[in-house]
Each structure stands twice: as structure tokens, then as C-alpha cells.
Design a protein around this motif. Structure first.
Motif, PDB file in Angstrom:
ATOM      1  N   VAL A 173      15.663  42.956 -80.098  1.00  0.00           N
ATOM      2  CA  VAL A 173      14.460  44.424 -79.863  1.00  0.00           C
ATOM      3  C   VAL A 173      13.438  44.164 -80.086  1.00  0.00           C
ATOM      4  O   VAL A 173      12.802  43.950 -81.421  1.00  0.00           O
ATOM      5  CB  VAL A 173      15.343  45.977 -80.389  1.00  0.00           C
ATOM      6  N   PHE A 174      12.417  44.491 -79.512  1.00  0.00           N
ATOM      7  CA  PHE A 174      10.982  44.192 -79.876  1.00  0.00           C
ATOM      8  C   PHE A 174       9.981  45.154 -78.634  1.00  0.00           C
ATOM      9  O   PHE A 174      11.023  46.267 -78.225  1.00  0.00           O
ATOM     10  CB  PHE A 174      10.806  42.404 -79.698  1.00  0.00           C
ATOM     11  N   ASN A 175       9.135  45.645 -79.490  1.00  0.00           N
ATOM     12  CA  ASN A 175       7.766  46.583 -78.710  1.00  0.00           C
ATOM     13  C   ASN A 175       7.559  46.202 -77.376  1.00  0.00           C
ATOM     14  O   ASN A 175       7.646  47.435 -76.545  1.00  0.00           O
ATOM     15  CB  ASN A 175       6.577  46.239 -79.466  1.00  0.00           C
ATOM     16  N   ASP A 176       7.761  44.987 -76.651  1.00  0.00           N
ATOM     17  CA  ASP A 176       7.618  44.698 -75.225  1.00  0.00           C
ATOM     18  C   ASP A 176       8.239  44.359 -74.520  1.00  0.00           C
ATOM     19  O   ASP A 176       8.521  44.109 -73.184  1.00  0.00           O
ATOM     20  CB  ASP A 176       6.382  44.177 -75.316  1.00  0.00           C
ATOM     21  N   VAL A 177       9.797  43.693 -75.088  1.00  0.00           N
ATOM     22  CA  VAL A 177      11.178  43.690 -74.539  1.00  0.00           C
ATOM     23  C   VAL A 177      11.726  43.413 -74.783  1.00  0.00           C
ATOM     24  O   VAL A 177      12.299  43.278 -76.345  1.00  0.00           O
ATOM     25  CB  VAL A 177      10.482  42.037 -74.318  1.00  0.00           C
ATOM     26  N   HIS A 178      13.329  44.129 -74.945  1.00  0.00           N
ATOM     27  CA  HIS A 178      14.504  43.747 -75.176  1.00  0.00           C
ATOM     28  C   HIS A 178      15.237  43.313 -74.404  1.00  0.00           C
ATOM     29  O   HIS A 178      15.187  42.666 -73.230  1.00  0.00           O
ATOM     30  CB  HIS A 178      15.251  45.203 -74.651  1.00  0.00           C
ATOM     31  N   LEU A 179      16.314  42.485 -75.198  1.00  0.00           N
ATOM     32  CA  LEU A 179      17.045  41.721 -75.098  1.00  0.00           C
ATOM     33  C   LEU A 179      18.846  41.360 -75.719  1.00  0.00           C
ATOM     34  O   LEU A 179      18.972  41.856 -76.419  1.00  0.00           O
ATOM     35  CB  LEU A 179      16.656  39.664 -75.675  1.00  0.00           C
ATOM     36  N   GLU A 180      19.171  41.075 -73.850  1.00  0.00           N
ATOM     37  CA  GLU A 180      20.717  41.527 -73.954  1.00  0.00           C
ATOM     38  C   GLU A 180      21.025  39.429 -74.040  1.00  0.00           C
ATOM     39  O   GLU A 180      20.907  39.056 -73.107  1.00  0.00           O
ATOM     40  CB  GLU A 180      21.417  42.476 -72.845  1.00  0.00           C
ATOM     41  N   ILE A 181      21.776  39.665 -74.816  1.00  0.00           N
ATOM     42  CA  ILE A 181      22.105  38.225 -74.533  1.00  0.00           C
ATOM     43  C   ILE A 181      24.109  37.907 -74.438  1.00  0.00           C
ATOM     44  O   ILE A 181      24.546  38.674 -75.060  1.00  0.00           O
ATOM     45  CB  ILE A 181      22.572  37.871 -75.829  1.00  0.00           C
ATOM     46  N   LYS A 182      23.837  37.052 -73.226  1.00  0.00           N
ATOM     47  CA  LYS A 182      24.881  37.041 -72.686  1.00  0.00           C
ATOM     48  C   LYS A 182      25.174  34.965 -72.916  1.00  0.00           C
ATOM     49  O   LYS A 182      24.670  34.979 -72.505  1.00  0.00           O
ATOM     50  CB  LYS A 182      24.587  37.423 -71.668  1.00  0.00           C
ATOM     51  N   THR A 183      26.693  35.080 -73.580  1.00  0.00           N
ATOM     52  CA  THR A 183      26.876  33.428 -73.781  1.00  0.00           C
ATOM     53  C   THR A 183      28.272  33.122 -72.975  1.00  0.00           C
ATOM     54  O   THR A 183      29.482  33.991 -72.833  1.00  0.00           O
ATOM     55  CB  THR A 183      27.111  33.103 -74.957  1.00  0.00           C
ATOM     56  N   THR A 184      27.928  31.592 -72.644  1.00  0.00           N
ATOM     57  CA  THR A 184      29.368  31.467 -71.173  1.00  0.00           C
ATOM     58  C   THR A 184      30.498  30.459 -71.626  1.00  0.00           C
ATOM     59  O   THR A 184      28.285  29.639 -72.442  1.00  0.00           O
ATOM     60  CB  THR A 184      29.757  31.806 -70.139  1.00  0.00           C
ATOM     61  N   SER A 208      15.117  41.992 -70.686  1.00  0.00           N
ATOM     62  CA  SER A 208      16.094  40.894 -70.432  1.00  0.00           C
ATOM     63  C   SER A 208      17.158  40.498 -70.263  1.00  0.00           C
ATOM     64  O   SER A 208      17.476  40.885 -71.527  1.00  0.00           O
ATOM     65  CB  SER A 208      15.321  39.670 -70.723  1.00  0.00           C
ATOM     66  N   LEU A 209      18.006  39.672 -70.012  1.00  0.00           N
ATOM     67  CA  LEU A 209      19.111  39.187 -69.889  1.00  0.00           C
ATOM     68  C   LEU A 209      19.243  38.054 -70.324  1.00  0.00           C
ATOM     69  O   LEU A 209      18.828  37.040 -69.362  1.00  0.00           O
ATOM     70  CB  LEU A 209      20.555  39.551 -69.374  1.00  0.00           C
ATOM     71  N   ILE A 210      19.645  37.826 -71.319  1.00  0.00           N
ATOM     72  CA  ILE A 210      19.192  35.802 -71.948  1.00  0.00           C
ATOM     73  C   ILE A 210      21.097  35.542 -71.678  1.00  0.00           C
ATOM     74  O   ILE A 210      21.778  35.713 -72.635  1.00  0.00           O
ATOM     75  CB  ILE A 210      18.715  35.698 -73.122  1.00  0.00           C
ATOM     76  N   SER A 211      20.643  34.477 -71.147  1.00  0.00           N
ATOM     77  CA  SER A 211      22.191  33.486 -70.024  1.00  0.00           C
ATOM     78  C   SER A 211      21.956  32.290 -70.961  1.00  0.00           C
ATOM     79  O   SER A 211      21.828  31.606 -70.971  1.00  0.00           O
ATOM     80  CB  SER A 211      21.871  33.053 -68.910  1.00  0.00           C
ATOM     81  N   GLY A 320       9.426  30.294 -75.432  1.00  0.00           N
ATOM     82  CA  GLY A 320       9.995  29.253 -75.850  1.00  0.00           C
ATOM     83  C   GLY A 320      11.468  28.818 -75.699  1.00  0.00           C
ATOM     84  O   GLY A 320      11.979  27.857 -75.984  1.00  0.00           O
ATOM     85  N   LEU A 321      11.526  30.229 -75.645  1.00  0.00           N
ATOM     86  CA  LEU A 321      13.155  30.402 -76.185  1.00  0.00           C
ATOM     87  C   LEU A 321      14.077  29.717 -74.814  1.00  0.00           C
ATOM     88  O   LEU A 321      15.302  29.600 -74.596  1.00  0.00           O
ATOM     89  CB  LEU A 321      13.583  31.950 -76.398  1.00  0.00           C
ATOM     90  N   VAL A 322      13.099  30.141 -73.851  1.00  0.00           N
ATOM     91  CA  VAL A 322      14.063  29.986 -72.662  1.00  0.00           C
ATOM     92  C   VAL A 322      13.762  29.468 -71.436  1.00  0.00           C
ATOM     93  O   VAL A 322      12.210  28.814 -71.545  1.00  0.00           O
ATOM     94  CB  VAL A 322      14.074  31.362 -71.931  1.00  0.00           C
ATOM     95  N   ASN A 323      14.275  28.726 -70.915  1.00  0.00           N
ATOM     96  CA  ASN A 323      13.463  27.198 -69.345  1.00  0.00           C
ATOM     97  C   ASN A 323      11.805  28.713 -68.741  1.00  0.00           C
ATOM     98  O   ASN A 323      13.321  29.740 -68.360  1.00  0.00           O
ATOM     99  CB  ASN A 323      15.026  27.493 -68.312  1.00  0.00           C
ATOM    100  N   PRO A 324      11.162  28.263 -68.806  1.00  0.00           N
ATOM    101  CA  PRO A 324      10.259  28.424 -67.439  1.00  0.00           C
ATOM    102  C   PRO A 324      10.681  29.111 -66.107  1.00  0.00           C
ATOM    103  O   PRO A 324      11.461  27.786 -65.602  1.00  0.00           O
ATOM    104  CB  PRO A 324       9.128  27.300 -67.423  1.00  0.00           C
TER     105      PRO A 324
END
Length: 329
Positions: A173-184, A208-211, A320-324
Motif C-alpha cells: 500500500v502506497f499513497n499513489d498506488v496499491h499493489l496486489e501480488i499474484k505469483t505463478t 495494480s496487479l503485479i504478475s 523498476g520492479l516491472v517490465n515497461p
């Protein structure tokens, strides 16, 4: 002084009870070869079988109440197999004496003797309950994100942002975005969703869903869940208690760490997907419009394949966490 039972190799259970009630450590030799002794330690609540060590080690990692170690000394390696007595002194004593009998009377290697004896006494040793592989992979993915955040924004902000396990918020949880992490661990970005609220933005903050995709590796190219837990604890400093609370909420138990033997590494760089009006999220607001008596549905799980979706970027130091987008597979 207590004596062994006549014509028997071991002390009677009545004598063992007396030793235990006296609350003093005592070492009981068992006649035979190889040398075996029982170290009864009531204060610590344990009984330890000691004997010269011959490989391989007994496989006891999946059992609770029993542990093994090898002690190196000038006289050679010594095996120590320790049983936690808890409230079953007679069963613990029966187990270790059974192992000694297999070793001395039947000339079985210690590893085989332990396996045979545990099979006979298994009611005392409920199997340890490791996380399922899905949960193991899920926790590993969240820890990868936490590790990245510690390096980018510092340990305090990173650990404090990890909210999901503790508060049923989104995972980070951040002020400007929340992240839901999903891993496979699959080749496609197919992820399981649970409930009606997991993919609902909160307090007007974008979600944002982080795959995260993992693949099996080896000790040179990957890490076990136990190793990444240990490394992140070391990096957490004064924030470790909060990390430990989150791990506990996930279902992590230190006593089960030997059970996580799979080495994992990232298959690809994570991707981010905006959870907006176009995302196929099963929310209560959407479902109640099309399903009669929706209020009687108490739970829901479904899988979403985002492999062909257009991935997005993240704000600020999270980028930098994710692919552009232009590098999306």
C-alpha cells in the motif's frame, strides 16, 4: 538405585517415570554394539539417543517433535537423535529404545532404524504441515517484491507498505498506488483470485496487479523459500518483528523451514496491470447486477489469464520492479 528389568535391555517404564519425576538429567547406557546411550533431560523435556554416526542422516525433517544433528569430536562423529517428550514420555522412550534395538540387534544403519521405528510409533509424530506449493510460491513472490522495495525505498517504508497479510488490505500500500501480488510457476500468467474484494480499489487509490512468474532452479541459480525468508529478516533490522508478524500471518513456521527444498528463481521480470473498468474482476458491485440473490453467495475463486493483456508502468521508484510496456512479452 533403579535397575534395568531382569533379562531385558531397557529400564522399566516405572523407572523411567521415576527418572523423569526426579527432574535431574541422567545418561542411561544401552548394552551392545555400536555404543548407544540415552540422555534423559526432564527440564528440557527431551530424550536423546547418542551413537557413533554413519551416513546417511535419518530423514526426520517432515516430523515434528524429533530432530537430528551430528557432533564432531576427537573420537569421531556422533549422532544425536532428540525427541520432544511433551505429554507422552512412554512413547518417546519407546521410540528411542526401538531405534537402539534396530541398530544394535539387527545391525541396521541409523537412518533405516529411525525410519522403521518412526513408522511403528508414528502416532506420536504428526507430520509437519508446510505451506501448500501455491502458498509457497505466493509468499515467495511477495518477498521478492519486498526485497526490491527495501533496495529502492529503504527498509522502513518497504516493510510498512507490506499490509496484505496483516490488515487484509492489498498486499503493498502506497499513497499513489496499491499493489496486489499474484505469483505463478506456470509458463502463462494465469493467476487465481479469491473473493469479491481482492481486486477492488480502496479509498480512490489506483490498484495494480503485479504478475510474478517463477521457475524451478538449483542451489546456484535460485533460492528456497527458507533462504529468502532468512535473507529478508537479516535486511529488516529493527523492522524484523513486523516482518515476522506478516510471515506468521501467511502461515510460515520456523520449525518447518527444512521442508522447503525447491529452489525458485524469476522466470521473467514481473509485469503490472491496471485493475480498472476493463479488467475482468469479479466484484460484488458487478455481480449483484447480473446474479439473482447474490447475497447468498459467500465465497468465490476464479482464474484470470493476463498473458495477452497490455502491461503498464508503475509510479516513481516502483517503476523498476516491472517490465515497461514496450518490453511486454
Amino acid at each position: 538405585m533403579s535397575e534395568p528389568i531382569k533379562d531385558a535391555r531397557h529400564y522399566s517404564l516405572a523407572n523411567v517415570d521415576a527418572f523423569w519425576d526426579a527432574a535431574n538429567p541422567i545418561v542411561l547406557p544401552i548394552a551392545g554394539r555400536p555404543e548407544c546411550t540415552l540422555d534423559i533431560h526432564p527440564v528440557n523435556g527431551i530424550i536423546t539417543l547418542t551413537t557413533p554416526f554413519t551416513p546417511p542422516e535419518p530423514d526426520v525433517a517432515k516430523w515434528q517433535n524429533i530432530s537430528f544433528r551430528v557432533i564432531t569430536s576427537d573420537q569421531g562423529d556422533v549422532a544425536e537423535l532428540t525427541v520432544m517428550v511433551e505429554d507422552n514420555l512412554h512413547a518417546a522412550y519407546g521410540l528411542v529404545t526401538s531405534i537402539a534395538d534396530q541398530v544394535q540387534l539387527r545391525s541396521e544403519p541409523l537412518a533405516a532404524a529411525a525410519a522403521t521405528a518412526i513408522a511403528k510409533h508414528r502416532s506420536m509424530f504428526a507430520g509437519k504441515a508446510a505451506l501448500s506449493q501455491d502458498k509457497e510460491v505466493g509468499l515467495f513472490g511477495e518477498l521478492l517484491v519486498l526485497e526490491y522495495l527495501i533496495g529502492e525505498i529503504g527498509v522502513g517504508p518497504a516493510v510498512e507498505s507490506w499490509q496484505g497479510p496483516l490488515n487484509e488490505e492489498h498486499d503493498f500500500v502506497f499513497n499513489d498506488v496499491h499493489l496486489e501480488i499474484k505469483t505463478t510457476s506456470g509458463e502463462q500468467r494465469r493467476h487465481m483470485m479469491h473473493g469479491f474484494t481482492q481486486l477492488v480499489p480502496l479509498r480512490g487509490v489506483p490498484l495494480s496487479l503485479i504478475s510474478v512468474q517463477l521457475t524451478r532452479s538449483n542451489h546456484e541459480g535460485g533460492r528456497t523459500l527458507s533462504r529468502i525468508v532468512s535473507q529478508l529478516r537479516a535486511k529488516s533490522g529493527g523492522y524484523r518483528p513486523r516482518v515476522d508478524d506478516a510471515l506468521e500471518a501467511w502461515g510460515w513456521k520456523d520449525e518447518d523451514k527444512e521442508l522447503y527444498t525447491t529452489f525458485w528463481t524469476k522466470r521473467t521480470k514481473p509485469c503490472a496491470y491496471d485493475v480498472d473498468d476493463r479488467f475482468p474482476a469479479f466484484t460484488l458491485k458487478r455481480l449483484i447486477q447480473v446474479i439473482p440473490n447474490m447475497e447468498f453467495v459467500s465465497d468465490l475463486s476464479y482464474r484470470v489469464d493476463v498473458t495477452q493483456f497490455t502491461n503498464q508502468t508503475l509510479p516513481g521508484p516502483l517503476a523498476g520492479l516491472v517490465n515497461p510496456p514496450e518490453e511486454a512479452p
